[in-house]
Design a protein around this motif. Structure first.
Motif, PDB file in Angstrom:
ATOM      1  N   ALA B  52       0.680  -1.279   0.044  1.00 47.71           N
ATOM      2  CA  ALA B  52       0.264  -0.075   0.061  1.00 47.71           C
ATOM      3  C   ALA B  52       0.619   1.414   0.363  1.00 47.71           C
ATOM      4  CB  ALA B  52      -0.918   0.133   1.307  1.00 47.71           C
ATOM      5  N   ILE B  53       1.871   1.255   0.685  1.00 49.34           N
ATOM      6  CA  ILE B  53       2.779   2.402   1.024  1.00 49.34           C
ATOM      7  C   ILE B  53       3.372   2.614  -0.705  1.00 49.34           C
ATOM      8  CG2 ILE B  53       4.726   3.336   2.024  1.00 49.34           C
ATOM      9  CD1 ILE B  53       3.965   1.740   4.606  1.00 49.34           C
ATOM     10  N   GLU B  54       4.282   1.529  -0.483  1.00 48.54           N
ATOM     11  CA  GLU B  54       5.136   1.998  -2.159  1.00 48.54           C
ATOM     12  C   GLU B  54       3.962   1.886  -3.674  1.00 48.54           C
ATOM     13  OE1 GLU B  54       8.093  -1.767  -1.808  1.00 48.54           O
ATOM     14  OE2 GLU B  54       7.916  -1.532   0.103  1.00 48.54           O
ATOM     15  N   SER B  55       3.193   1.330  -3.412  1.00 50.10           N
ATOM     16  CA  SER B  55       1.802   1.501  -4.708  1.00 50.10           C
ATOM     17  C   SER B  55       1.558   3.362  -5.114  1.00 50.10           C
ATOM     18  CB  SER B  55       1.070   0.139  -5.202  1.00 50.10           C
ATOM     19  OG  SER B  55       0.650   0.605  -4.052  1.00 50.10           O
ATOM     20  N   ALA B  56       2.128   4.042  -3.537  1.00 47.71           N
ATOM     21  CA  ALA B  56       1.676   5.297  -4.010  1.00 47.71           C
ATOM     22  C   ALA B  56       2.729   6.161  -4.752  1.00 47.71           C
ATOM     23  CB  ALA B  56       1.249   5.480  -2.422  1.00 47.71           C
ATOM     24  N   ALA B  57       3.911   5.545  -4.657  1.00 47.85           N
ATOM     25  CA  ALA B  57       5.012   6.118  -5.467  1.00 47.85           C
ATOM     26  C   ALA B  57       5.177   5.984  -7.267  1.00 47.85           C
ATOM     27  CB  ALA B  57       6.462   5.417  -4.808  1.00 47.85           C
ATOM     28  N   ASP B  58       5.864   6.937  -7.360  1.00 46.00           N
ATOM     29  CA  ASP B  58       6.104   6.510  -8.693  1.00 46.00           C
ATOM     30  C   ASP B  58       7.455   7.176  -9.307  1.00 46.00           C
ATOM     31  OD1 ASP B  58       6.334   7.296 -11.820  1.00 46.00           O
ATOM     32  OD2 ASP B  58       4.435   7.918 -11.484  1.00 46.00           O
ATOM     33  N   PRO B  59       8.353   6.465  -9.524  1.00 48.51           N
ATOM     34  CA  PRO B  59       9.981   6.705 -10.116  1.00 48.51           C
ATOM     35  C   PRO B  59       9.759   8.086 -10.545  1.00 48.51           C
ATOM     36  CG  PRO B  59       9.162   5.284 -11.699  1.00 48.51           C
ATOM     37  CD  PRO B  59       8.060   5.313 -10.643  1.00 48.51           C
ATOM     38  N   GLY B  60       8.646   8.387 -11.402  1.00 48.89           N
ATOM     39  CA  GLY B  60       8.601   9.885 -12.524  1.00 48.89           C
ATOM     40  C   GLY B  60       8.045  11.272 -11.228  1.00 48.89           C
ATOM     41  N   ARG B  61       8.438  10.736 -10.615  1.00 46.19           N
ATOM     42  CA  ARG B  61       7.649  11.631  -8.989  1.00 46.19           C
ATOM     43  C   ARG B  61       8.773  11.817  -8.336  1.00 46.19           C
ATOM     44  NH1 ARG B  61       1.505   9.948  -9.662  1.00 46.19           N
ATOM     45  NH2 ARG B  61       2.785   8.884  -8.214  1.00 46.19           N
ATOM     46  N   LEU B 134      -0.987  15.665 -11.290  1.00 47.68           N
ATOM     47  CA  LEU B 134       0.925  15.260 -10.520  1.00 47.68           C
ATOM     48  C   LEU B 134       0.838  13.664 -10.557  1.00 47.68           C
ATOM     49  CD1 LEU B 134       3.374  15.533  -9.528  1.00 47.68           C
ATOM     50  CD2 LEU B 134       2.059  15.739  -6.710  1.00 47.68           C
ATOM     51  N   ARG B 135      -0.977  13.448 -10.288  1.00 48.55           N
ATOM     52  CA  ARG B 135      -1.288  11.639 -10.046  1.00 48.55           C
ATOM     53  C   ARG B 135      -2.057  11.632 -10.431  1.00 48.55           C
ATOM     54  NH1 ARG B 135      -1.314  14.563  -4.466  1.00 48.55           N
ATOM     55  NH2 ARG B 135       0.580  13.162  -3.403  1.00 48.55           N
ATOM     56  N   PRO B 136      -2.221  10.678 -11.228  1.00 47.05           N
ATOM     57  CA  PRO B 136      -2.621  10.042 -12.548  1.00 47.05           C
ATOM     58  C   PRO B 136      -3.949   9.246 -12.796  1.00 47.05           C
ATOM     59  CG  PRO B 136      -0.742  10.099 -13.567  1.00 47.05           C
ATOM     60  CD  PRO B 136      -0.348  10.802 -11.988  1.00 47.05           C
ATOM     61  N   GLU B 137      -3.113   8.977 -11.208  1.00 47.49           N
ATOM     62  CA  GLU B 137      -3.810   6.872 -10.411  1.00 47.49           C
ATOM     63  C   GLU B 137      -5.403   7.109  -9.396  1.00 47.49           C
ATOM     64  OE1 GLU B 137      -1.224   8.554  -9.748  1.00 47.49           O
ATOM     65  OE2 GLU B 137      -0.216   8.012  -7.695  1.00 47.49           O
ATOM     66  N   GLY B 183     -17.039  14.490  -2.179  1.00 47.81           N
ATOM     67  CA  GLY B 183     -17.127  13.541  -2.796  1.00 47.81           C
ATOM     68  C   GLY B 183     -16.029  12.253  -2.189  1.00 47.81           C
ATOM     69  N   SER B 184     -15.821  11.438  -2.724  1.00 44.29           N
ATOM     70  CA  SER B 184     -14.961  10.512  -2.613  1.00 44.29           C
ATOM     71  C   SER B 184     -14.304   9.891  -4.006  1.00 44.29           C
ATOM     72  CB  SER B 184     -15.801   8.913  -2.179  1.00 44.29           C
ATOM     73  OG  SER B 184     -16.827   8.702  -3.308  1.00 44.29           O
ATOM     74  N   PHE B 185     -12.787   8.934  -3.515  1.00 43.52           N
ATOM     75  CA  PHE B 185     -12.259   9.045  -4.350  1.00 43.52           C
ATOM     76  C   PHE B 185     -11.770   7.238  -4.190  1.00 43.52           C
ATOM     77  CE2 PHE B 185      -8.188   9.391  -2.089  1.00 43.52           C
ATOM     78  CZ  PHE B 185      -8.141  10.128  -1.837  1.00 43.52           C
ATOM     79  N   GLU B 186     -10.700   6.919  -5.338  1.00 48.11           N
ATOM     80  CA  GLU B 186     -10.003   6.129  -5.175  1.00 48.11           C
ATOM     81  C   GLU B 186      -8.604   6.606  -6.398  1.00 48.11           C
ATOM     82  OE1 GLU B 186     -12.935   2.375  -6.504  1.00 48.11           O
ATOM     83  OE2 GLU B 186     -11.791   3.023  -8.561  1.00 48.11           O
ATOM     84  N   THR B 187      -7.128   5.768  -5.449  1.00 51.65           N
ATOM     85  CA  THR B 187      -5.478   5.851  -6.304  1.00 51.65           C
ATOM     86  C   THR B 187      -5.471   4.232  -6.137  1.00 51.65           C
ATOM     87  OG1 THR B 187      -5.089   6.323  -3.566  1.00 51.65           O
ATOM     88  CG2 THR B 187      -5.376   7.994  -5.748  1.00 51.65           C
ATOM     89  N   ARG B 188      -6.170   3.762  -6.696  1.00 51.36           N
ATOM     90  CA  ARG B 188      -5.935   2.476  -7.126  1.00 51.36           C
ATOM     91  C   ARG B 188      -5.041   1.455  -5.633  1.00 51.36           C
ATOM     92  NH1 ARG B 188      -1.363   3.499 -10.719  1.00 51.36           N
ATOM     93  NH2 ARG B 188      -2.615   4.383 -12.942  1.00 51.36           N
ATOM     94  N   GLY B 189      -5.581   1.618  -4.663  1.00 52.50           N
ATOM     95  CA  GLY B 189      -5.443   0.732  -3.540  1.00 52.50           C
ATOM     96  C   GLY B 189      -3.889   1.090  -2.865  1.00 52.50           C
ATOM     97  N   ASP B 190      -3.877   2.546  -2.807  1.00 55.36           N
ATOM     98  CA  ASP B 190      -2.405   3.251  -2.457  1.00 55.36           C
ATOM     99  C   ASP B 190      -2.790   3.590  -1.198  1.00 55.36           C
ATOM    100  OD1 ASP B 190      -2.867   5.684  -3.094  1.00 55.36           O
ATOM    101  OD2 ASP B 190      -1.565   5.485  -4.638  1.00 55.36           O
TER     102      ASP B 190
END
Lengths: 380, 390
Positions: B52-61, B134-137, B183-190
């Motif tokens: 959950a923690i690591e999937s919030a990361a993106d090497p492009g950020r 910044l966060r397309p997810e 509102g409510s949102f998703e970020t692919r489970g990160d």
């Protein structure tokens, strides 16, 4: 115990098998001992927490003003009160961490479990950069009285660095409540030396109240007092706080019982199998025993006793190992609760061992009890 | 070639005899199932948490925090510093020639966890206007976006599932009053999905802060990191740490999980040793039961190695079966169970393919160690005496 020689012979019949089985049972009970010891350790933490102590922390961040101490005192019903700020520091190596409680002389009345002489705290009051270190922490950091220790912290110091130098004033005995050691510094040192623009901010207020039954109401009153300020607080009776912290991450009871159950289930199968096999090999012997006058019940009981000896011996060895385990645990995982051996833990292990013996010995005992002498002697 | 045929033949004979040793074979199967079940169940906690923690990361950020900080709390990055950071090279620009970056900070908000009605503190993150570019997810799934300058928040779906009173229309108490969830949102489970998001400037005002906890930027490309970091390090007015977001989150994940991973392997080792003794025990008896069979094979001219290998193969096969059962049980019981680390990280326990392989490896390792002694014993059986065995 006239059956002892018989049991002894039976167990010595195949020594490799007996020893291997015993080792498996020992390991399983080592795990049972560690798991229920851990459970007991958390239970003790809750039990020893004080019902008359309330801990106040910031509601939205981590810092709040030290002025709250006076305001809370004015609420009435407060016996003693002390503020604290914590410094997360490391000595020489980044992994050589310590957590310093920066506080004042009142800590002794509010947190008597530190058990520090009043004279020593008075000295700390005079010597701002003094540091009181408990024995185990001093050993771990390799510091002694009189040492000047530069500590790397996350806290900016007025000289622009993050280094704070402390003088080790005293090495004091460890407290049961802080098995991994503790260290206490003078809040004024932090407050006057800090360069983070947070002068007069603290992390925690702890207070003792005169009536433990009012702990909940008192906590509510404290929260209410600062509800409309820029830095509201959370006030929680200590016992609730500890219970919540423990429950917050992992269901310790479920976890410990599940691991114990898995390891017991594993050796239940093993022991039952070993006993069944051992009895199968000794069928003619049992037939002879019955012929010379041993009753059905006695031979059955003998098999059960044999299993019982294995299981209880394994349980005892396992608990002995588990008792030595905390030393390893605290080396591998410093600062974490370690398993403790209480009568409850020992009782649980013995109970499990007896149950294990009955369950795994019963099929073999039943078989021997029902054994027909004529068939067995005829090799059928 | 001949020895391979021998191995196959002996192993086949051996395996076909397994049903006769059904109960003792089951001991190994059950033992390995317990070992692998315990190990994987415990690891599913730290693996799920780390995922959950690591999937919030993106090497492009890249993320900028105060020098030495390991989190995004506080207000150490002042506004002038943030402006200097956003003028550095290496960032990707949007259509308006503005860097795709977000000034952020995180705060704790008391909430009640549904599980056990536990009071915890969850994270409310203040984000800048470009946080979503910044966060397309990021995907708004219901309600609407918060408006800048108002006391409005949006809640992640994982947070809504884990904590009480975070539905659209509910109010969250902040130091300056009630904030409404719109509102409510998703970020692919990160981990962001377990948080509340609001407008950074309004959040700072609420906390009476005058700086940010972090600045997160999208790099022009992942290899522009050195340019970006170098420019910030070269600026004497900035006292900051720059990291790739992947490194930053890997470090945070480590802080959370190292303890649980160590405990899992420690307990896995202990119960594994128990299973090891069990395996030696059972394989020892298996060899004893096959004494005559083995001696006959040896008398017929089969080599010692194929006999030894057949014993090992039996142990490995049984261990593999047990490991599969243990992994399946761990997966059925725990995979996907929602949990939270206090209020900080909402995550699903995860029995991943990698964990599955670790479980298999663990069981095969124990079987290999436990089968070795009995295998050697089988190979060394004195043929003549063994033939006379009853």
């Amino acid at each position: 115990m006239k059956w002892l020689p018989l049991l002894w012979t039976a167990l010595r019949r195949k020594p490799t098998r007996t020893v291997l089985t015993l080792l498996s049972i020992t390991v399983a009970f080592l795990l049972v001992g560690i798991m229920s010891g851990l459970n007991a350790s958390f239970a003790r933490l809750i039990e020893e927490s004080r019902a008359d102590r309330i801990v106040v922390t910031a509601r939205y961040g981590v810092w709040f003003p030290i002025a709250y101490v006076d305001q809370i005192e004015r609420l009435g019903g407060v016996e003693n009160i002390v503020p604290a700020a914590f410094m997360d520091a490391s000595y020489q190596e980044p992994t050589n961490r310590l957590f310093i409680r920066m506080t004042d002389t009142r800590v002794q009345t509010v947190r008597p479990e530190f058990n520090i002489e009043p004279g020593l705290l008075a000295e700390l009051e005079r010597i701002q950069d003094g540091l009181i270190v408990s024995q185990s922490l001093a050993d771990r950091l390799r510091v002694a009285v009189g040492d000047r220790v530069p500590l790397e912290t996350e806290q900016p110091y007025q000289d622009g660095s993050r280094n704070w130098a402390f003088n080790v004033l005293a090495v004091v005995p460890d407290s049961e409540r802080f098995a991994q050691g503790f260290s206490i510094g003078n809040f004024r040192y932090l407050n006057e030396g800090r360069a983070d623009g947070r002068r007069n901010d603290i992390h925690e207020i702890a207070l003792l109240i005169d009536n433990p039954e009012r702990a909940g109401a008192m906590a509510g009153a404290i929260e209410q007092l600062f509800a409309n300020s820029p830095t509201p607080v959370i006030a929680t009776p200590e016992r609730t706080l500890i219970e919540n912290n423990i429950r917050g991450v992992l269901d310790i009871q479920f976890f410990t019982y599940a691991v114990s159950a898995a390891s017991l289930f594993m050796i239940l199968f093993l022991t039952a199998n070993v006993m069944a096999q051992s009895v199968r090999e000794r069928i003619p012997e049992f037939a002879v025993m019955k012929t010379v006058g041993f009753s059905d019940r006695i031979v059955g009981v003998l098999v059960l006793l044999e299993t019982g000896v294995l299981c209880l011996l394994g349980a005892a060895l396992g608990l002995l190992l588990a008792d030595a385990f905390p030393a390893l645990a605290s080396a591998l995982l410093p600062g974490r609760p370690v398993p403790i051996m209480t009568p409850g833990v020992i009782g649980f292990a013995i109970g499990s061992a007896v149950l294990l013996a009955i369950l795994s010995g019963a099929p073999a005992a039943w078989r021997v009890k029902r054994l027909s002498v004529a068939d067995a002697l005829a090799g059928r | 070639m001949r020895s391979l045929r021998q191995i196959i033949a002996v192993t086949a004979v051996n395996i076909s005899g397994l049903p006769q040793r059904l109960w003792s074979s089951l001991v190994i199967v059950v033992g390995m199932a317990c070992v692998v079940g315990v190990l994987l169940s415990m690891l599913s906690f730290s693996v799920g948490l780390a995922r959950a923690i690591e999937s919030a990361a993106d090497p492009g950020r890249a993320i900028v925090v105060r020098n030495g900080a390991r989190d995004e709390f506080g207000q150490a990055i002042k506004r002038e510093a943030a402006i200097a950071i956003l003028n550095a090279p290496g960032m990707r620009l949007d259509a308006d020639r503005q860097p795709i970056a977000s000034t952020e900070n995180v705060n704790l908000v008391p909430v009640t966890r549904r599980d056990g009605q536990l009071p915890v503190r969850m994270i409310l993150r203040g984000v800048g206007p470009k946080a979503f570019a910044l966060r397309p997810e990021f995907r708004l799934v219901s309600g609407r976006m918060f408006r800048t300058g108002t006391h409005e928040l949006i809640a992640g779906t994982a947070a809504q599932a884990q904590f009480e009173k975070l539905a659209i229309g509910d109010k969250v108490i902040m130091p300056d009053g009630e904030w409404e969830i719109v509102g409510s949102f998703e970020t692919r489970g990160d981990l962001i999905e377990g948080q509340l998001l609001g407008d950074i400037e309004t959040v700072l005002a609420s906390r009476r802060f005058n700086g940010y906890g972090s600045v997160i930027v999208r790099l022009e490309s992942p290899d522009q990191f050195a340019d970006f970091a170098g420019a910030l390090k070269a600026n004497p007015s900035l006292d900051v740490d720059v990291q790739r977001q992947t490194d930053f989150y890997k470090q945070s994940a480590g802080q959370f999980t190292t303890f649980y991973t160590t405990v899992a392997y420690l307990l896995g080792c202990i119960i594994g040793v128990g299973a090891l003794f069990g395996t030696v025990n059972i394989m020892h008896s298996a060899v004893a039961a096959r004494t005559r069979e083995i001696a006959t094979l040896r008398a017929l001219g089969y080599g010692a190695a194929p006999v030894a290998i057949s014993v090992l193969a039996e142990a490995l096969l049984l261990a593999l079966a047990g490991a599969l059962i243990g992994a399946a049980v761990a997966w059925l019981l725990f995979n996907g169970n929602r949990n939270s680390y206090g209020g900080f990280v909402v995550f699903d326990l995860a029995v991943t393919p990698r964990l599955f392989l670790i479980g298999m490896g663990w069981a095969l390792g124990i079987a290999l160690l436990g089968g070795a002694l009995p295998a050697i014993r089988a190979a060394r059986l004195p043929v003549a005496t063994a033939l006379r065995a009853t």
